[in-house]
Design a protein around this motif. Structure first.
Motif, mmCIF file in Angstrom:
data_model
loop_
_atom_site.group_PDB
_atom_site.id
_atom_site.type_symbol
_atom_site.label_atom_id
_atom_site.label_comp_id
_atom_site.label_asym_id
_atom_site.label_seq_id
_atom_site.Cartn_x
_atom_site.Cartn_y
_atom_site.Cartn_z
ATOM 1 N N ASP A 167 22.963 -40.374 6.788
ATOM 2 C CA ASP A 167 22.941 -39.457 7.918
ATOM 3 C C ASP A 167 23.393 -38.138 7.491
ATOM 4 O OD1 ASP A 167 21.594 -39.159 10.461
ATOM 5 O OD2 ASP A 167 23.659 -39.044 11.368
ATOM 6 N N VAL A 168 23.345 -37.562 6.312
ATOM 7 C CA VAL A 168 23.648 -36.363 5.823
ATOM 8 C C VAL A 168 22.381 -35.989 4.997
ATOM 9 C CG1 VAL A 168 25.210 -34.958 4.197
ATOM 10 C CG2 VAL A 168 26.168 -36.562 5.553
ATOM 11 N N ASP A 169 22.046 -36.688 3.884
ATOM 12 C CA ASP A 169 20.972 -36.312 2.960
ATOM 13 C C ASP A 169 20.026 -37.513 2.999
ATOM 14 O OD1 ASP A 169 22.971 -37.509 1.340
ATOM 15 O OD2 ASP A 169 23.181 -35.585 0.581
ATOM 16 N N GLY A 170 20.288 -38.338 3.607
ATOM 17 C CA GLY A 170 19.338 -39.615 3.776
ATOM 18 C C GLY A 170 19.677 -40.639 4.505
ATOM 19 N N ARG A 171 19.141 -41.827 4.355
ATOM 20 C CA ARG A 171 19.572 -43.117 5.279
ATOM 21 C C ARG A 171 19.776 -44.064 4.267
ATOM 22 N NH1 ARG A 171 18.574 -42.610 10.715
ATOM 23 N NH2 ARG A 171 19.873 -44.220 10.795
ATOM 24 N N ARG A 184 13.415 -49.447 10.752
ATOM 25 C CA ARG A 184 13.722 -48.536 11.917
ATOM 26 C C ARG A 184 14.281 -47.156 11.478
ATOM 27 N NH1 ARG A 184 16.324 -53.268 13.556
ATOM 28 N NH2 ARG A 184 18.000 -52.771 12.554
ATOM 29 N N SER A 185 14.768 -46.968 10.183
ATOM 30 C CA SER A 185 15.248 -45.543 9.587
ATOM 31 C C SER A 185 14.167 -44.696 9.290
ATOM 32 C CB SER A 185 15.997 -45.789 8.481
ATOM 33 O OG SER A 185 17.309 -46.556 8.782
ATOM 34 N N ILE A 186 12.873 -45.583 8.776
ATOM 35 C CA ILE A 186 11.900 -44.768 8.474
ATOM 36 C C ILE A 186 11.215 -44.300 9.815
ATOM 37 C CG2 ILE A 186 9.239 -45.079 7.514
ATOM 38 C CD1 ILE A 186 10.535 -47.077 5.481
ATOM 39 N N ALA A 187 11.150 -45.147 10.726
ATOM 40 C CA ALA A 187 10.508 -44.613 11.991
ATOM 41 C C ALA A 187 11.401 -43.586 12.592
ATOM 42 C CB ALA A 187 10.597 -45.907 13.091
ATOM 43 N N GLU A 188 12.500 -43.562 12.483
ATOM 44 C CA GLU A 188 13.412 -42.427 13.074
ATOM 45 C C GLU A 188 13.206 -41.189 12.355
ATOM 46 O OE1 GLU A 188 17.337 -43.807 12.874
ATOM 47 O OE2 GLU A 188 17.116 -45.403 14.344
ATOM 48 N N LEU A 189 13.046 -41.108 11.059
ATOM 49 C CA LEU A 189 12.801 -39.804 10.265
ATOM 50 C C LEU A 189 11.387 -39.663 10.617
ATOM 51 C CD1 LEU A 189 14.462 -40.586 6.962
ATOM 52 C CD2 LEU A 189 15.130 -38.576 8.573
ATOM 53 N N ARG A 233 13.914 -32.538 8.731
ATOM 54 C CA ARG A 233 14.261 -31.313 8.155
ATOM 55 C C ARG A 233 15.781 -30.973 7.725
ATOM 56 N NH1 ARG A 233 12.814 -28.738 12.262
ATOM 57 N NH2 ARG A 233 10.442 -28.797 11.784
ATOM 58 N N ARG A 234 16.601 -31.666 8.577
ATOM 59 C CA ARG A 234 18.021 -31.463 8.585
ATOM 60 C C ARG A 234 18.206 -32.120 7.462
ATOM 61 N NH1 ARG A 234 22.201 -34.960 10.011
ATOM 62 N NH2 ARG A 234 20.978 -35.835 11.496
ATOM 63 N N LEU A 235 18.035 -33.650 7.209
ATOM 64 C CA LEU A 235 18.328 -34.277 6.003
ATOM 65 C C LEU A 235 17.683 -33.719 4.648
ATOM 66 C CD1 LEU A 235 19.633 -36.093 8.096
ATOM 67 C CD2 LEU A 235 18.613 -38.020 7.167
ATOM 68 N N GLY A 236 16.457 -33.409 4.750
ATOM 69 C CA GLY A 236 15.648 -32.967 3.663
ATOM 70 C C GLY A 236 16.572 -31.685 3.020
#
Length: 355
Positions: free
Chosen positions: A292-296, A308-313, A321-324
């Motif tokens: 939840d900082v630079d990825g999941r 679910r993580s892919i769907a949320e992103l 954009r924030r994580l990227g």
């Protein structure tokens, strides 16, 4: 003086793989650090058939100041190296003792041969503290283990700005996965996770060697034949590094649910392109990415959590954009290939001087 180094590997060093890329980049930059690296390759044959060539290749490599043994070739060379060679030896190790592929018996045999080879070396160069710790816990004692992290290419432009290449194919986001089709890379799990998502959400792009493991290839193809994935996955096969950069920069998400990566160069490449990462909390990925900082990061084997993580992103542009952007900032703290080459050549020079 120019230090001459022979690097003994197995197979064609021009093949697209993380280990070969590491070695090619170091060889390219070695002259700037007062060294010349030449490749000496064993035939890409199943162990122990390649061993018949080992003695001849060791003789050819011994003309150099230092001999570097790649971990792809170490189990083949182990019995010969145990007899002694009149040159300082360094090992370039990118995998655990015995490797991670094949049968349990095969890994056990290769493990013993690896131990024979690596115990004759003055130094072992490994890509991460994770792998260094694994080797020590597995009982490798004697040689000094030196971590020389793979480098990164510095973007010549704004890595967050996406080029005109369209990978979404009419869907909300494009997801990129760069990996050979072998079990530990988790491609079957990724496809299973995608199949659970709405059909208009994600287009998946698979890049990598599809023939690395024929049994696993069959499993991947069975997944791809599912009606839920029809038209949602694009297969690129092996792609040259210069074209992979375009794919990284045109994608929206990078996902590789690998169960074991000694380092994970593709994760670092994706971060340099400003992509948020999704993968298992396994291998070296937790040392590159904070959840939840630079990825999941999701529990290993939890397909539902991966989906679910892919769907949320995919559904949340601001989160993506924030994580990227955080991934891009994190990548700037990683070493460059010049840093990596300097560290690798320093180990070789120390081996030569101590001899």
């Amino acid at each position: 003086m120019t230090l001459t180094v022979s690097l003994i590997t197995e197979g064609d060093p021009e093949l697209i793989s993380g280990g070969f890329l590491y070695q090619r980049r170091v060889a390219e930059l070695a002259p700037a650090h007062g060294a010349q690296i030449r490749f000496v390759s064993l035939p890409a044959r199943r162990y122990p058939r390649a061993a018949v060539h080992a003695r001849r290749l060791l003789g050819a490599a011994a003309a150099s100041d230092v001999v570097v043994v790649d971990s792809l070739a170490s189990n083949t060379l182990g019995p010969w190296l145990a007899r002694g060679i009149d040159r300082p030896l360094v090992a370039s190790v990118h995998q655990q003792l015995g490797g991670t592929e094949g049968s349990r018996f095969g890994r056990m045999v290769r493990r013993r041969a690896d131990l024979l080879a690596w115990r004759t070396c003055r130094h072992l160069v490994v890509p991460s503290e994770l792998l260094a710790g694994q080797l020590r816990r597995d009982g490798l004692v004697g040689p000094e283990i030196v971590v020389v992290t793979p480098g990164r290419d510095i973007p010549e432009h704004d890595a967050v700005a996406r080029p005109s290449l369209d990978l979404r194919n009419g869907r909300r986001v494009a997801l990129l996965c760069v990996a050979s089709w072998i079990e530990r890379k988790g491609i079957v799990a990724l496809l299973d996770a995608i199949a659970r998502l709405p059909g208009d959400l994600v287009t998946v792009h698979l890049v990598g060697d599809e023939d690395a493991d024929h049994a696993y290839r069959t499993r991947v193809l069975e997944q791809l034949a599912r009606p839920e994935l029809t038209g949602r996955v694009v297969r690129h096969g092996v792609v040259r590094p210069e074209r992979i950069l375009d794919l990284y920069e045109a994608a929206d998400i990078f996902s590789l649910p690998s169960s074991e990566e000694p380092y994970g160069m593709v994760y670092a490449e994706a971060m340099t392109a400003g992509l948020p990462i999704v993968g298992w909390r396994a291998g070296n990925l937790p040392h590159l990415v904070d959840d939840d900082v630079d990825g999941r990061l999701v529990p290993r084997g939890d397909i539902g959590a991966l989906s679910r993580s892919i769907a949320e992103l995919a559904n949340d542009d601001d989160m993506r954009r924030r994580l990227g952007q955080a991934a891009l900032r994190r990548s700037s703290t990683l070493p460059t290939w010049d840093d990596t080459t300097a560290g690798f050549i320093d180990v070789c020079r120390r081996a030569y001087r101590s001899a």
